[in-house]
Every structure is written in structure tokens, then in C-alpha cells.
Design a protein around this motif. Sequence first.
Motif, PDB file in Angstrom:
ATOM      1  N   GLU A 150      11.552  54.519  28.060  1.00  0.00           N
ATOM      2  CA  GLU A 150      10.431  53.852  27.408  1.00  0.00           C
ATOM      3  C   GLU A 150       9.107  54.591  27.545  1.00  0.00           C
ATOM      4  O   GLU A 150       8.147  54.292  26.836  1.00  0.00           O
ATOM      5  N   GLU A 151       9.046  55.564  28.417  1.00  0.00           N
ATOM      6  CA  GLU A 151       7.809  56.337  28.540  1.00  0.00           C
ATOM      7  C   GLU A 151       7.510  57.079  27.236  1.00  0.00           C
ATOM      8  O   GLU A 151       6.350  57.257  26.868  1.00  0.00           O
ATOM      9  N   CYS A 152       8.553  57.510  26.549  1.00  0.00           N
ATOM     10  CA  CYS A 152       8.377  58.245  25.280  1.00  0.00           C
ATOM     11  C   CYS A 152       8.687  57.387  24.055  1.00  0.00           C
ATOM     12  O   CYS A 152       8.047  57.524  23.012  1.00  0.00           O
ATOM     13  N   HIS A 153       9.696  56.505  24.183  1.00  0.00           N
ATOM     14  CA  HIS A 153      10.156  55.744  23.019  1.00  0.00           C
ATOM     15  C   HIS A 153       9.635  54.300  23.097  1.00  0.00           C
ATOM     16  O   HIS A 153      10.406  53.342  23.254  1.00  0.00           O
ATOM     17  N   ASN A 154       8.319  54.151  22.999  1.00  0.00           N
ATOM     18  CA  ASN A 154       7.721  52.825  23.018  1.00  0.00           C
ATOM     19  C   ASN A 154       6.943  52.602  21.737  1.00  0.00           C
ATOM     20  O   ASN A 154       6.881  53.474  20.866  1.00  0.00           O
ATOM     21  N   LEU A 211      11.584  56.618  17.360  1.00  0.00           N
ATOM     22  CA  LEU A 211      12.353  55.551  18.001  1.00  0.00           C
ATOM     23  C   LEU A 211      11.449  54.688  18.881  1.00  0.00           C
ATOM     24  O   LEU A 211      10.795  55.179  19.796  1.00  0.00           O
ATOM     25  N   ASP A 212      11.438  53.397  18.573  1.00  0.00           N
ATOM     26  CA  ASP A 212      10.686  52.412  19.360  1.00  0.00           C
ATOM     27  C   ASP A 212      11.691  51.468  20.004  1.00  0.00           C
ATOM     28  O   ASP A 212      12.240  50.579  19.353  1.00  0.00           O
ATOM     29  N   LEU A 213      11.955  51.661  21.296  1.00  0.00           N
ATOM     30  CA  LEU A 213      12.940  50.828  21.985  1.00  0.00           C
ATOM     31  C   LEU A 213      12.454  49.395  22.182  1.00  0.00           C
ATOM     32  O   LEU A 213      13.265  48.480  22.334  1.00  0.00           O
ATOM     33  N   SER A 273      25.940  62.924  25.890  1.00  0.00           N
ATOM     34  CA  SER A 273      25.972  64.386  25.825  1.00  0.00           C
ATOM     35  C   SER A 273      25.000  65.041  26.801  1.00  0.00           C
ATOM     36  O   SER A 273      25.076  66.249  27.037  1.00  0.00           O
ATOM     37  N   GLY A 274      24.067  64.255  27.346  1.00  0.00           N
ATOM     38  CA  GLY A 274      23.074  64.810  28.247  1.00  0.00           C
ATOM     39  C   GLY A 274      21.818  65.279  27.554  1.00  0.00           C
ATOM     40  O   GLY A 274      20.888  65.774  28.201  1.00  0.00           O
ATOM     41  N   GLU A 275      21.786  65.110  26.240  1.00  0.00           N
ATOM     42  CA  GLU A 275      20.587  65.529  25.504  1.00  0.00           C
ATOM     43  C   GLU A 275      19.407  64.646  25.832  1.00  0.00           C
ATOM     44  O   GLU A 275      18.256  65.097  25.837  1.00  0.00           O
ATOM     45  N   MET A 276      19.684  63.374  26.061  1.00  0.00           N
ATOM     46  CA  MET A 276      18.644  62.424  26.448  1.00  0.00           C
ATOM     47  C   MET A 276      19.082  61.699  27.723  1.00  0.00           C
ATOM     48  O   MET A 276      20.268  61.388  27.864  1.00  0.00           O
ATOM     49  N   PRO A 277      18.202  61.370  28.634  1.00  0.00           N
ATOM     50  CA  PRO A 277      16.806  61.795  28.680  1.00  0.00           C
ATOM     51  C   PRO A 277      16.706  63.309  28.921  1.00  0.00           C
ATOM     52  O   PRO A 277      17.524  63.860  29.664  1.00  0.00           O
ATOM     53  N   PRO A 278      15.730  63.980  28.335  1.00  0.00           N
ATOM     54  CA  PRO A 278      15.616  65.431  28.499  1.00  0.00           C
ATOM     55  C   PRO A 278      15.222  65.803  29.920  1.00  0.00           C
ATOM     56  O   PRO A 278      14.481  65.076  30.582  1.00  0.00           O
TER      57      PRO A 278
END
Length: 830
Positions: free
Chosen positions: A43-47, A55-57, A82-87
Motif C-alpha cells: 500500500e505504500e505505492c499502490h494507494n 493500481l489502487d488497492l 513470480s517475485g516481481e512484486m513487491p520489488p
Amino acid sequence: MECMRPKLLNQNAVSWAMAIAYALPHANCLAQVTEKFFTRHCEECHNATEKSGGLDLDALTWKTQSAENRDLWIKIHDRVQSGEMPPDSKLTEADRELFTRPLRTALVKEIGAEQKREGRTVMRRLNRREFENSLHDLLGITIPLQHLLPEDGRAHGFDTVAEGLRISAVQVEKYLEVIDLALDDAIRLTGRPATFQRRLRLHDEKEIRDNLDTSETQVDPVSGARHRRLFRELDNAIVFISHGYSPDNLRQFSPPADGLYRVRISAYSVDSHSEPVAMRVLKSDWKSNRLLRYFNLEQDKPREVEFTVPLKVNEHLRINGYGVGIDENGKSVWNVESVKDWKVPGMAIEWIEVEGPLVEQWPSASLSQLFGANAVRKLDKRGRWTNQGHIEYELAPDDPKAASSIAIARFAERAFRRPLKNAEAEPYVELVHSELDRGRTFEQAMRVGLRSVLVSPRFLLLDESPGKLDDYALAARLSFLFWSSMPDDELLILAKVGKLSEKNEIREQADRLLESPRSQQFVSSFVGQWLDVNHIDATTPDVKLYPEYDDILRESMISETENYFRELLTNNLPISNLISSDFAMLDRRLADHYGLLVPFGNSKGEMFEEQFRRVSLPEGSPRGGVMTQAAVLKVTANGTVSSPVLRGAWILRRILGKPPAPPPPVNAIEPDTRGATTIREQLAKHRDSDSCNRCHREIDPPGFALECFDVIGGFRERYRSVGAGDQPPEKLHGRSIWEYKLGQKIDCSGQTAQGRPFADIRDFKRLILAEHEQIVRNLTSKLVTYSTGAGISFADREEIERIVRTASAHGAGLRTLVYEVIASELFQTK
């Protein structure tokens, strides 16, 4: 029981699995797990403020009935798994599984329930290839039809998927037009067509005689212009020796009627030495030409070739030479006057025999199949004239209504690919009877009935019921998979007795269908769409940069890829051969193009140079596998330059099944064809952007590995240039190349996104083979999509994994994989 809230971090995987198992029965537990994971990591990035990546979680809800919402949850699942997220996260695989497993289970439950209720596939129409083949089988005809229909749409990469096969009023209108043409070809009531059967000599062609060498200068009596002398005349042959245009239309032959013709030609090469000389046979309608066949010729040793070709009355044949007209100094010969002692490679044609149209039975057996054995009658005298001849037969059964009832019911059962339901044929029979009552002839009335059957949804659409397919639907899936057509009698008989769905029987039928020449429909269609080979004509190579490209090389390119797939399929070779192999499937033309010294043919004449065969590759060869085949290398480049981006993205999509994200709106990379700047240098600058680098670190490495291959699949160490550069040492048809120069050196080294370095394509193949399971998984998904008419849903993944595991346990051969696909629940259920 209260919902157990699993601890998120620093707990062993077994405890997490147990916690999840207890939590799943409670709907609110999924929300608890996802909420905690999102709060800690996302949520730090997708808010609502940042909305990174759009993307808004905070606004995300669990509405799986919404396809858009469901796809978003699947995307989140896949990115986390896949490990792509969280970066740049230190989460372990077990940490990620704590989040992805309950989400995966919930998604599979939702999607699986919907698929069980409605089926994973939807009703789809026949594509135009299947439509044409089915008409051919139903009516006993061979007339080309699909080119008259609108081009089919594609979904998930294939033209067999329902999402891409829309139907419209225009589509139905075109169906009616094509059906009328098909019925015209099937209902041939004229007299037996006149047959052309002659041995022709090119000495008798006026255009050739006007351009032959003679002892005296030839001058046109009207214009006073001198004729160019483009041929040699021998007692037994005419020799084509001009490198330029030569009149090559066979005007002595004109098809008397549409049909199949047998052609035999005797030819040989003269003064060809070690250079290849081939005879090209083309079909022309005076507007466009199509290469039919080509045959390599031996020096002074006549070779007789034979083939059949469908021709229309407005078409004719053309015959010309490949590799002729280059003198000993490597200069092109355009006129016999420039030839000293005739010592140039030439193509000698002794004679040409044409026979046809080839008719085994007249009237055609299809008439009796359609209308009944007693319906066809000979007229006392000839009737009206048509473009195919005078009418000499009529359709006139003793009892037209009774005959039409039987004929329509029999035809509808074959067209619908299953037994008819009670009174299902009645509407079509009533149409015919009403036409008869209006005074229409039996033929006219039956055409109305047959046309109505052929535009019925029961023929045009593959209608399957949810759940396990019955044997008739299974027969249709098998036949449309391997033959792109309706089931034959053997499949329908097995369906009738309920044996087709038995495991051993369905495998035996798959073998039978694959061993038939008709399975070329599967090979060419699946391979052409999966590997994009059917887009080979999307670009035309620049004639200055790539003067060696021609229609013979084009045909060889396509044939190599299809023959290679066929070799893997026939001999059940491991799927790893798609990446790397110690053999290739080549003819002489392609072997020369690849720079391979391969002996072709034998003293008994059992194998000719234009025929494809398995060729062992020398140790250290960059060839082997599909990535290095000329057809693939051509469709992943434009007509002038190659692009690591296009080729890298192609490997991710087609071979690994990991398609890159759509590119952001940035300036395109245009390679410098003057050879001043390499695309590698330009891409290095392009990757300075973080948004670009994220994708290009995956895309570029495989593309760099393939930089050692040019636009038409030739191996290279330097780029070709139309500007400054060095003279190429190679020769083309014995002459020096002046069209292009050699520019900067090629660098095909790189480093994968995982940091593993490679020096060239050989190294890269070894690295990519480490992803063997993903390669098998991707091919499995492609085969399932193509054969079932539906893309792979999230709920299908478990069955895909089962197929991959089973096939891999048995050696991961291509035929084994096909067996597992047709035996799977995905193939045998709607």
C-alpha cells in the motif's frame, strides 16, 4: 470454529500450510490474509494517492463476477508469486505462498464453478479453413474457397478460438456466395469434360522461336528492332541461358475445363559445373504468379518429374530457370550475343506433357452421394450451354419428394457431425417440398435445401454441451484438431458404438489421423500461427541488401519449420529439440543458404536436392532448434534490418510463454542501415530509462544472441550496409556481389536478466534449456488453446501442470505431449 490468523513471517512452511488449510473455509480469512499482506508490502505505492502502475488497492474489491476485477486479482497473484512484486523484497518463496495460496484457491473455486456450470469453451464457428475442408468432404469437391471469405480473427494467438471468430450478416452473405459456388462445382451435369493430353516441345513456342539463336541476325520486319537471343536450340531441347527476363509462358496449353491436371517434364542442366540449377514451375492467371514446385537438375542427365496441379480455364503454366546465365567471370548474361562458346549454366527442357482434367468417374460420384443413385439421368439430347460445356444430365428421381426427404436427412446428419434428433431434418425437407410444389425442378429445390443446411448453426458452429463431451463431439474435436475438417466415417462409427473416448482407442485414432497426409493441415496451421511463420510475407527483404532472397528460398524456409515439427512429432523426439538439436531438416537450397556442405541425392535417384531430409549438423554449428531457422528469423525482422527487441519479445512470447508488458509511449528504435551505429548502442541509451529497463532486461538478451543471423536467416559476422564498407567475399550464382557492403562487426554476447553471461547463440541455448519445464508448459498451453478453442484460464492451470508432469515423466516427447493433451479433462470436456 474461529478463523485462524496465520503468522505472516518467520514461521516454517508446514505451519503456514496448516494455518491456510484451516482458514480457507471462512470467506473473511482471505480478506484478512490479503489485507495484512497489502498493508505490509504494497500500500505504500499502490494507494489512492500514488496509484503506482495504475493500481489502487484501497479501492480493490472481491468481485469475481467482473472479468476485469478477476483479471486484476490474477495479475496480483502472478506478480507476487513470480517475485516481481513487491520489488526488491526479501520475502522468501514460503512468505509469498502464504499470500498466494489462499488467493489461488479462492480464484480457482470461483472460476472452476463457473466453468463447470457453463463450460470453459463457448460455442464457436468454423474458421474459413475448416469451412472449406468440410465443404470439400461433404460435396466431394476440391475447388479453393476460403480466399473468398473474410479473414478470420485470432484470439490467444490462434484462429480456432471462439473469441476471435465473430459472425455477422456480411459473414453469412459470403457463406451463401461460397456455398453456391461449391454446389455449382459439385452438381456438374455437363458432358464429360474434353481432355487435353499432349507432349509439348518448346521449339514450337512462338515467343521462344523469336528469341532463339540463329545463323542470321533477326530483325522485326515492322519495327526494325533486333530480337534478343535468349535461348539455345538443341535437337532435343531448348536451353534457357538468359539471367534476365525470358518469355516462359506455355501458350500451347490452355485448360479446357476447371480440374486437376497431371504435368510431366523432362529437363536437365548444361554447363552448370558445381553451381545449382533448378527448374521453377509457376501457375499464372496473366495477372499474378504462384510458385507450384521447383526441381533441382543434374548436368547432362535428364530428369523426369511428375506432379498434379488444380487449374482453371483462365490459368496457364510458366517454366523458368534458377541459377542460369552467369558466365565464367561471374557476369550476368542477358543476351546470347554476349556469350562466348555458350559456356554458361543453362536449363534444358526436352518436353512437357500435360494431361487433364483427371476424371475417374462421370458424372461425379458426389452426385449419387448427394441425391441418390437413381436421381441422375442422361438426357436424350444435349441441353443449354454453360461455361463448362453443354448440359447432358439431369436430376430426376421417380418420386422427388421421397428422394429429397432421404437425401436431405442423410446430408444433414453428415453436415451436423452427429445423428439427427427427432424430426430435426423436417424444416429443411419442408423447404425442398415447398419449392417442388411451386414448380421448381428437383435440382433447384434441392439446392435450396442443401444451402439451408450449410448455413445452419448446427453446421457452422461447434455446439458442445457443458460437462464431458459425448463421443460425437469428441470425434469433431479430434478431426478439427488434426485435419481441420469434419470427422470421417471411422470416427463416426466409433462414436456411434461409444468406443472413441476409451484411452487406447483415442490414442490409436490420433495416430491414424496424424499418419494421414491430411494431418499437414495441423502441422502447417498450428506451426504457422504458433511461430508466426504464416506472416512470412508481411515484409519483403530489400533487394540490394539481400539479393539472394527469392520465392524458392521462401518456400524452403516455411518447409524447414514444418518438416522440423513433423520430425519431432513423428519420432516423438524430446521437446528440448525446439531449443537445441544436433540436426536440421534441409533441402539443397537451404543447406547452401546456411553454408552447410551437405551431399544430396543418390545414384538411384531416390532422393532429390529439393526434398527435405534430416541432416546432422557439424559440431559447434549455431543451427538446431526453431529459433535459428530462417523462417523464424525472417518473421522477427523487417525487410531491411533485424531487431533484438522484436526477436527477444518473440522468444518470450512463443517459446517461453512469458510475454513482455506493452511498451510505454517512447520513441522507436530505428537501426542505422548505413552501418554507422549498431542497434546495441542505441538500445543501451534506450535502457537508461527505468521504465524501459524493466522490460528490456528480459527482452534484449535473447535478441542479442540472435544478432548473428540476418533478416533472411543467414549467419553473419558483420552487418550489411548500402553505404560504406568492404566488398563481400561471397559470390551469388557464381558472380561477385555488388549490391551491398559489409559494415560493422556483430556482437551477439550478452547477459540474461538473472545475470548469467553468454558469448553467442550456442551459449544462450544452453542457458535457456534450464527453463525446459516452462518451455513444455508453454507448448502445452498452446496445444490446449488451439485444440479446444479457448484460452487457458486461471482454473485450467492445475490441469496444465498435470499434463506437463505426466509428459515429462515419460520423456517429454512431442507426440507424448499430444497424447496427454487429447486425454486430458481440458480436451474431453466443454
